[in-house]
Design an enzyme around this catalytic site. Structure first.
Site, mmCIF file in Angstrom:
data_model
loop_
_atom_site.group_PDB
_atom_site.id
_atom_site.type_symbol
_atom_site.label_atom_id
_atom_site.label_comp_id
_atom_site.label_asym_id
_atom_site.label_seq_id
_atom_site.Cartn_x
_atom_site.Cartn_y
_atom_site.Cartn_z
ATOM 1 N N GLY A 242 0.456 -1.190 0.046
ATOM 2 C CA GLY A 242 0.078 -0.129 -0.090
ATOM 3 C C GLY A 242 0.937 1.251 0.032
ATOM 4 C CG PHE A 243 2.293 2.508 3.028
ATOM 5 C CD1 PHE A 243 1.143 3.273 2.930
ATOM 6 C CD2 PHE A 243 2.415 1.583 4.048
ATOM 7 C CE1 PHE A 243 0.143 3.340 3.624
ATOM 8 C CE2 PHE A 243 1.250 1.393 5.009
ATOM 9 C CZ PHE A 243 0.246 2.356 4.896
ATOM 10 N N GLY A 244 4.475 1.291 -0.963
ATOM 11 C CA GLY A 244 5.568 1.243 -1.915
ATOM 12 C C GLY A 244 6.026 -0.153 -2.350
ATOM 13 C CG ASP B 258 -1.813 -3.567 7.202
ATOM 14 O OD1 ASP B 258 -2.812 -3.657 6.809
ATOM 15 O OD2 ASP B 258 -1.177 -2.921 6.246
#
Length: 709
Positions: free
Chosen positions: A391-393, A507
């Site tokens: 989700g972030f990279g 998460d």
């Protein structure tokens, strides 16, 4: 040349002093005192701009740094984190401001989606009777049966030149069933509305026009800006403002000068005549000192720059020669057959460079890599080396010159929270040490051209890959129940350690659980993690992965360690069933795996949930432990957090199952029922012979039964 360099700072300082002395009387005569300027309010439309607000023709020193307003067509606007808010009203007596989202003012289908956020240290919305409304965009056109969404709550939006269904709903009225449907929507935002608007939107007859009225009516916030200091300043006939050189510091502007607290502290200086003299002399003395200081600083900086340029040029030349020598003398090859490119690495950054980048920041206890050496280690971030996309990279495989295999996470540039996530993950991981948590080797500087995190490389993929992903077919024979059970214990051990360390992972999911070639666990991805002391607030946007998010957190926006427990319950069900947490191809009532599992267990149909490949129907020991793990998962998936166990209790239960502490007689008969409180209880009867099978109310009648006598 040297004489000219030595004289330049002195000449510069003298020029500053003479200019200040010559022009100072003129400045005094102009009477442009902050007191005179800040006492004049500025009007934008119907709004009077007074302290703490500033902007337009009102200078920054007349307000507080966090309260800048712009005047657009007689409409004052407050900008915060890429969202413009129209200021509808202000009340200085109650320090109340009424604002509305500018992007939703004329269009409830905005081009860019942003959640409603504001600085909680400056503004507070909890003192007003208002509620959040959630707007869901690009949703599935088919509403599953059994889910009732009022027709008026649906409206059409043009997203990427495609008409799609969208919905609005009061957040606190969203039931779990409706929440499961909204999981299918592409995106959503939340916006506060006042109570009268909320009352209209709560009715089944609410329409899109009611939504528009609610969005344009706005919501209330109460500001806080040096309240006590400002009140004392006003009582002493002063004007509130900010220090022009240090805006975060409060300043009280008075007819006799500028003070840090009140106009009354002028008396401590010995009277107005003395103060008047000081007000003339002190600026001149300050200008002289400043001029000399600036001149000396210029001289020192030039000398240091020249010396540093010489040193860096020499070091760069030496490094280049060393690297060229290595390449010419030896051709490096990768040990891993999956990768064909050689992965050289730059030397570790020098200590002086590291300290220059980070100073003594407590966030960075790990090695600092340069962007260039990680670029080479990953073959210029070659697509063939991509091993994960979160989700972030994106995560790439790399190999350093010292032989270490690494996983390099490259944070997305379009993620506006990437700096926060970058620093958050570094801060957390550098303070942890556990066998089943992924190790952080280092990172780039926060001033680097890209934000990169460097972890130990775990070569065997994620648990999700082996359960229902790209490795599911090839590893099915290796991914036995005993392997899955050990993964559950090791993951629970890691999360319990985090909770004991005061950290919520936030998460937990099978794609964040890595396994090595011997299926030992490494829990990863701490971009969303939070310290306990930082999660007491109510968030306007619950974060996490659909299918794993705690329903109480989703409804109440209050994050606790029990949110991780719920997510781990979903992981346990995945280990039992090999099914994905969310799968739209399943029956509409079974799209959400957690809901499906709870229903199957309550209806005593565990056999319909369990993956048959683990030996559930043929091995009595597997049946017994699987049923006990299902019981534990059921407890973790309770809707109310207080009904769930802690992670420490979860770990102890799993270890107890492993050590047969929960059933020292090792019976083959397990009778698990649901009590009135909604929890599973194990009622164990006398053992039966292995040939007779197992009596289990969670197992369908197709499994051979034996007497429980």
């Amino acid at each position: 040349m040297n004489h000219r360099l030595d004289l330049t700072p002195s000449l510069f300082a003298l020029t500053v002093v003479l200019a200040t002395v010559i022009h100072f009387p003129v400045l005094r005569c102009q009477k442009t005192r902050p007191y005179d300027i800040c006492r004049q309010s500025v009007k934008c439309g119907n709004i009077q701009l007074e302290y703490p607000f500033w902007g337009s023709d009102r200078p920054a020193y007349c307000g507080h740094p966090g309260f800048q307003l712009t005047c657009q067509s007689d409409v004052p606007e407050l900008v915060y984190k890429s969202v413009n808010y129209r200021v509808l009203d202000t009340d200085s007596s109650t320090q109340t401001i009424t604002i509305a989202r500018n992007d939703l003012w004329t269009n409830d289908c905005p081009e860019y989606l942003h959640n409603t956020t504001y600085n909680s240290t400056l503004f507070n919305g909890d003192n007003f009777d208002q509620q959040n409304i959630s707007l869901y965009y690009k949703c599935d056109t088919n509403i599953p049966g059994g889910i009732s969404v009022p027709a008026g709550h649906r409206f059409s939006c043009n997203v990427n030149n495609t008409q799609s269904d969208s919905y609005f709903y009061l957040t606190n009225l969203i039931s779990p069933n409706i929440a499961n449907f909204f999981v299918l929507c592409d995106s959503y935002i939340t916006v506060p509305v006042n109570q009268s608007s909320a009352a209209r939107l709560a009715t089944s007859g609410a329409s899109r026009s009611d939504l528009s009225s609610a969005l344009t009516a706005g919501f209330n916030l109460q500001w806080t800006a040096n309240d006590d200091e400002c009140e004392q300043c006003i009582q002493s006939d002063g004007q509130c403002g900010s220090n022009s050189t240090s805006p975060d510091l409060f300043a009280c502007y008075c007819t006799s000068g500028n003070f840090s607290l009140t106009c009354n502290n002028v008396g401590e200086s010995g009277g107005s005549s003395k103060t008047s003299s000081l007000s003339i002399v002190l600026p001149i003395v300050g200008a002289v000192i400043a001029g000399v200081g600036i001149g000396w600083a210029i001289f020192v900086c030039r000398q240091r720059r020249k010396k540093r340029t010489i040193n860096e040029a020499s070091a760069a030349q030496t490094e280049s020669k060393a690297i060229l020598t290595k390449f010419s003398s030896k051709r490096l090859t990768s040990d891993d057959s999956n990768f064909t490119s050689s992965i050289p690495s730059f030397p570790t950054p020098r200590t002086s460079e590291t300290s220059r980048e980070f100073g003594k920041s407590s966030y960075f206890g790990a090695q600092v890599f340069t962007y260039e050496e990680l670029e080479i280690a990953t073959d210029n971030f070659n697509n063939s080396r991509e091993i994960g996309d979160g989700g972030f990279g994106t995560v790439y495989y790399g190999k350093l010159l010292d032989g270490r295999e690494v996983a390099v996470k490259r944070l997305y540039e379009n993620n506006f929270k990437r700096m926060e996530q970058f620093m958050n993950e570094v801060k957390i991981l550098t303070g942890l040490d556990h066998d089943h948590l992924v190790k952080l080797y280092g990172c780039t500087s926060k001033r680097s051209r890209e934000l990169l995190l460097v972890y130990e490389y775990i070569p065997n993929g994620t648990v999700a890959d082996h359960l229902h992903g790209k490795l599911a077919n090839s590893s099915s024979s290796l991914f036995s129940w005993s392997v899955r059970f050990n993964i559950a214990i090791q993951t629970a051990d890691a999360i319990a350690y985090l909770h004991q360390s005061g950290i919520i992972h936030r998460d937990v999911k099978t794609t964040n659980i890595l396994v090595d070639k011997s299926f030992q666990v490494k829990v990863a991805d701490f971009g969303l993690s939070r310290l306990f002391q930082n999660v007491t607030h109510v968030s306007t946007a619950p974060q996490g992965t659909p299918g794993y998010v705690d329903p109480e957190y989703y409804q109440c926006y209050h994050l606790t360690d029990k949110s991780d427990v719920y997510s781990f319950g979903v992981v346990l069900v995945e280990l039992i069933s090999s099914l994905q947490a969310v799968d739209t191809s399943r029956h509409r009532l079974d799209i959400n795996l957690a809901n499906m599992a709870v229903t199957k267990i309550q209806n005593h149909k565990l056999d319909e949930l369990v993956d048959k490949s683990i030996g559930f129907e043929t091995n009595g020991q597997v049946r017994r432990t699987t049923a006990l793990v299902a019981e534990l998962a059921f407890r973790c998936l309770q809707q109310q957090k207080d009904m769930r166990p802690t992670m420490k209790e979860v770990l102890e239960t799993l270890q107890g199952i492993q050590n047969d502490d929960l059933n020292t007689q090792k019976p083959e008969v397990v009778d698990i029922v649901v009590d009135d409180g909604g929890l599973l209880k194990g009622q164990h009867t006398e053992p039966a012979s292995p040939e007779s099978g197992i009596t289990n109310k969670l197992v369908a009648s197709s499994v051979p039964n034996s007497s429980s006598g």
